[in-house]
Design an enzyme around this catalytic site. Structure first.
Site, mmCIF file in Angstrom:
data_model
loop_
_atom_site.group_PDB
_atom_site.id
_atom_site.type_symbol
_atom_site.label_atom_id
_atom_site.label_comp_id
_atom_site.label_asym_id
_atom_site.label_seq_id
_atom_site.Cartn_x
_atom_site.Cartn_y
_atom_site.Cartn_z
ATOM 1 N N TYR A 168 0.807 -1.232 0.000
ATOM 2 C CA TYR A 168 0.000 0.000 0.000
ATOM 3 C C TYR A 168 0.840 1.282 0.000
ATOM 4 O O TYR A 168 0.599 2.184 -0.799
ATOM 5 C CB TYR A 168 -0.888 -0.046 1.230
ATOM 6 N N LYS A 172 1.031 5.176 -2.149
ATOM 7 C CA LYS A 172 0.704 6.421 -1.452
ATOM 8 C C LYS A 172 1.890 7.386 -1.455
ATOM 9 O O LYS A 172 1.714 8.603 -1.498
ATOM 10 C CB LYS A 172 0.236 6.126 -0.015
HETATM 11 N N1 LIG Z 1 -9.641 4.148 5.660
HETATM 12 C C1 LIG Z 1 -8.470 4.605 6.106
HETATM 13 O O1 LIG Z 1 -8.057 4.318 7.245
HETATM 14 C C2 LIG Z 1 -7.634 5.501 5.244
HETATM 15 C C3 LIG Z 1 -7.894 5.660 3.896
HETATM 16 N N2 LIG Z 1 -7.091 6.487 3.141
HETATM 17 C C4 LIG Z 1 -7.365 6.708 1.740
HETATM 18 O O2 LIG Z 1 -8.541 7.498 1.631
HETATM 19 C C5 LIG Z 1 -9.284 7.135 0.467
HETATM 20 C C6 LIG Z 1 -10.693 6.747 0.877
HETATM 21 O O3 LIG Z 1 -10.624 5.626 1.718
HETATM 22 P P1 LIG Z 1 -11.898 5.041 2.472
HETATM 23 O O4 LIG Z 1 -12.711 6.142 3.005
HETATM 24 O O5 LIG Z 1 -11.368 3.988 3.395
HETATM 25 O O6 LIG Z 1 -12.676 4.408 1.259
HETATM 26 P P2 LIG Z 1 -13.567 3.101 1.066
HETATM 27 O O7 LIG Z 1 -12.679 1.939 0.861
HETATM 28 O O8 LIG Z 1 -14.575 3.018 2.140
HETATM 29 O O9 LIG Z 1 -14.233 3.498 -0.335
HETATM 30 C C7 LIG Z 1 -13.433 3.553 -1.480
HETATM 31 C C8 LIG Z 1 -14.178 4.221 -2.611
HETATM 32 O O10 LIG Z 1 -13.362 4.190 -3.780
HETATM 33 C C9 LIG Z 1 -14.072 3.491 -4.817
HETATM 34 N N3 LIG Z 1 -13.088 2.785 -5.635
HETATM 35 C C10 LIG Z 1 -12.146 1.920 -5.208
HETATM 36 N N4 LIG Z 1 -11.438 1.441 -6.250
HETATM 37 C C11 LIG Z 1 -11.957 2.021 -7.351
HETATM 38 C C12 LIG Z 1 -11.671 1.910 -8.732
HETATM 39 N N5 LIG Z 1 -10.706 1.093 -9.206
HETATM 40 N N6 LIG Z 1 -12.385 2.661 -9.599
HETATM 41 C C13 LIG Z 1 -13.356 3.479 -9.160
HETATM 42 N N7 LIG Z 1 -13.676 3.604 -7.870
HETATM 43 C C14 LIG Z 1 -12.986 2.885 -6.972
HETATM 44 C C15 LIG Z 1 -15.029 2.580 -4.062
HETATM 45 O O11 LIG Z 1 -16.153 2.164 -4.793
HETATM 46 P P3 LIG Z 1 -16.189 0.783 -5.646
HETATM 47 O O12 LIG Z 1 -15.442 -0.237 -4.858
HETATM 48 O O13 LIG Z 1 -17.642 0.482 -5.833
HETATM 49 O O14 LIG Z 1 -15.516 1.109 -6.925
HETATM 50 C C16 LIG Z 1 -15.468 3.537 -2.947
HETATM 51 O O15 LIG Z 1 -16.363 4.475 -3.444
HETATM 52 C C17 LIG Z 1 -8.492 6.012 -0.203
HETATM 53 O O16 LIG Z 1 -7.666 6.550 -1.191
HETATM 54 C C18 LIG Z 1 -7.660 5.449 0.946
HETATM 55 O O17 LIG Z 1 -6.474 4.818 0.501
HETATM 56 C C19 LIG Z 1 -6.056 7.193 3.696
HETATM 57 C C20 LIG Z 1 -5.783 7.065 5.028
HETATM 58 C C21 LIG Z 1 -6.542 6.217 5.897
HETATM 59 C C1 LIG Z 2 5.000 11.773 18.379
HETATM 60 C C2 LIG Z 2 4.636 10.702 17.462
HETATM 61 C C3 LIG Z 2 3.586 9.722 17.939
HETATM 62 C C4 LIG Z 2 3.217 8.823 16.824
HETATM 63 C C5 LIG Z 2 2.023 7.914 17.000
HETATM 64 C C6 LIG Z 2 1.729 7.369 15.668
HETATM 65 C C7 LIG Z 2 0.634 6.394 15.512
HETATM 66 C C8 LIG Z 2 0.453 6.090 14.029
HETATM 67 C C9 LIG Z 2 0.148 4.675 13.743
HETATM 68 C C10 LIG Z 2 -0.058 4.355 12.291
HETATM 69 C C11 LIG Z 2 -1.354 4.864 11.712
HETATM 70 C C12 LIG Z 2 -1.610 4.292 10.372
HETATM 71 C C13 LIG Z 2 -2.835 4.867 9.744
HETATM 72 C C14 LIG Z 2 -3.114 4.107 8.495
HETATM 73 C C15 LIG Z 2 -4.122 4.741 7.590
HETATM 74 C C16 LIG Z 2 -4.248 4.032 6.291
HETATM 75 O O1 LIG Z 2 -3.871 4.572 5.289
HETATM 76 C C17 LIG Z 2 -4.761 2.620 6.263
HETATM 77 N N1 LIG Z 2 -5.858 2.438 7.123
HETATM 78 C C18 LIG Z 2 -5.075 2.209 4.874
HETATM 79 O O2 LIG Z 2 -6.363 2.554 4.449
#
Ligand SMILES: NC(=O)C1=CN([C@@H]2O[C@H](COP(=O)(O)OP(=O)(O)OC[C@H]3O[C@@H](n4cnc5c(N)ncnc54)[C@H](OP(=O)(O)O)[C@@H]3O)[C@@H](O)[C@H]2O)C=CC1
Ligand SMILES: CCCCCCCCCCCCCCCC(=O)[C@@H](N)CO
Length: 313
Positions: A168, A172
């Site tokens: 992943y 990113k």
């Molecule tokens: N959840 C987390 O902890 C974190 C998430 N992120 C990032 O934030 C963004 C949103 O994540 P999150 O809220 O978890 O999303 P979800 O996984 O809940 O939803 C993802 C969305 O993207 C769509 N999608 C995925 N793949 C495709 C594709 N190939 N083509 C078109 N649409 C697509 C899905 O619909 P469908 O599958 O129907 O296509 C859905 O609408 C992502 O980029 C993720 O990597 C960043 C940090 C933390």
């Molecule tokens: C002073 C410093 C203290 C630091 C504490 C740090 C704790 C961070 C832990 C890792 C968090 C990872 C989030 C992942 C989000 C994400 O992208 C995935 N869920 C994929 O969707």
């Protein structure tokens, strides 16, 4: 604000949100609708798209707002172009004013278990799913003279990484590299580039990824409390409104941002120096603890590898 920069206002603008059917993308789509924008969402699953569209509709502020949903996969250049054509067609063929690129997926796991097909898929689902729509969108924006915004979604895992995220994090980090190049290049066209670095979001995607996430990774992540997608959407929107290039939130997010982003624009504020100082002291201590947790997992991990036939017992 009197002397400050004028805030970006989405009212009356056409915002294209990828991944707008779930999680962060859906929350942003609803927020933009509440702020008076026209909203188009793209994702693959039609049923989820229709449900999302109903939620966006419920946030309507004026009868003039146009809300549309389209089913496309964005992991190829052609599909991304077709998706944008459909989105623009809903507005007389005009390119949207802003792209909120939220689509993405995480499939955590150990590196030794990866295959070529799996790693290429993960790059499609992290990097290309955001790069292709940005390519289609920027070509069209420049051709039509639209001076708008492109907002990428990375993750704090685009600043650093830990065990379990080898499928992943590279994608990113790659989005961050792309955003850095485009922020500079798009000065030529008056297109603003933003990139957000969220921490854990309690989204439908997180529920899926946690089913396959290594235990050791889940344990390390416990120190991040996580937020509801609506809360993250507010942070991302405020960052865009303010004009931040790197958008981070929370103490932890800001510490990683200040400690990582080097010469990226906007890294000179006093608060940024404060966060950077906290990072200088706190991050090595945290990292030492993370390494300890990884090493504590060694015995269990070897048993796991042996059960998979990856080492001989
Ligand atoms: N959840 C987390 O902890 C974190 C998430 N992120 C990032 O934030 C963004 C949103 O994540 P999150 O809220 O978890 O999303 P979800 O996984 O809940 O939803 C993802 C969305 O993207 C769509 N999608 C995925 N793949 C495709 C594709 N190939 N083509 C078109 N649409 C697509 C899905 O619909 P469908 O599958 O129907 O296509 C859905 O609408 C992502 O980029 C993720 O990597 C960043 C940090 C933390
Ligand atoms: C002073 C410093 C203290 C630091 C504490 C740090 C704790 C961070 C832990 C890792 C968090 C990872 C989030 C992942 C989000 C994400 O992208 C995935 N869920 C994929 O969707």
């Amino acid at each position: 604000m009197f002397f400050g920069k004028q805030k970006w206002d989405p009212r009356g603008k056409h915002c294209y949100v990828t991944g707008g059917s779930a999680g962060l993308g859906l929350s942003l789509a609803v927020l933009l609708a509440k702020r008076g924008a026209h909203v188009s969402i793209v994702a693959r699953d039609e049923e989820r798209l229709n449900k999302a569209l109903a939620q966006i509709e419920a946030a309507r502020q004026s009868p003039d707002q146009v809300f549309r949903a389209y089913s496309f996969s964005l992991a190829s250049a052609t599909e991304a172009e077709k998706a944008l054509d459909a989105v623009a067609a809903g507005h007389g063929g005009r390119c949207p004013d802003a792209l909120f690129s939220c689509a993405g997926k995480s499939r955590p796991g150990f590196w030794l278990e990866q295959t070529e097909a799996q790693l290429r898929l993960c790059m499609d689902e992290t990097y290309w799913v955001q790069a292709w729509p940005a390519l289609a969108m920027s070509k069209r924006m420049v051709a039509e003279g639209v001076k708008g915004k492109i907002v990428f979604t990375s993750s704090v895992l685009g600043y650093f990484s830990i065990v379990g995220y080898s499928p992943y994090s590279p994608g990113k980090f790659a989005i961050r590299g792309l955003a850095e190049a485009l922020q500079s290049e798009f000065l030529l066209y008056g297109i603003d580039v933003h990139i957000s670095f969220p921490l854990t979001i309690f989204s439908p995607g997180l529920i899926e990824e946690d089913k396959v996430k290594p235990k050791v990774t889940l344990k390390i992540e416990e120190s991040d409390e996580g937020l509801h997608p609506d809360q993250v959407a507010v942070h991302v929107f405020k960052g865009v409104e303010r004009g931040d290039f790197h958008i981070a939130y929370s103490l932890i997010g800001n510490v990683f941002k200040a400690s990582t982003r080097g010469s990226s624009p906007g890294n000179t504020s006093l608060m940024s120096q404060v966060y950077s100082f906290i990072g200088m002291i706190g991050l090595p201590l945290w990292r030492r603890d993370v390494d300890k947790q990884v090493l504590n997992h060694k015995k269990e991990h070897y048993e796991y590898l042996s059960s998979k036939g990856l080492v001989s017992s």
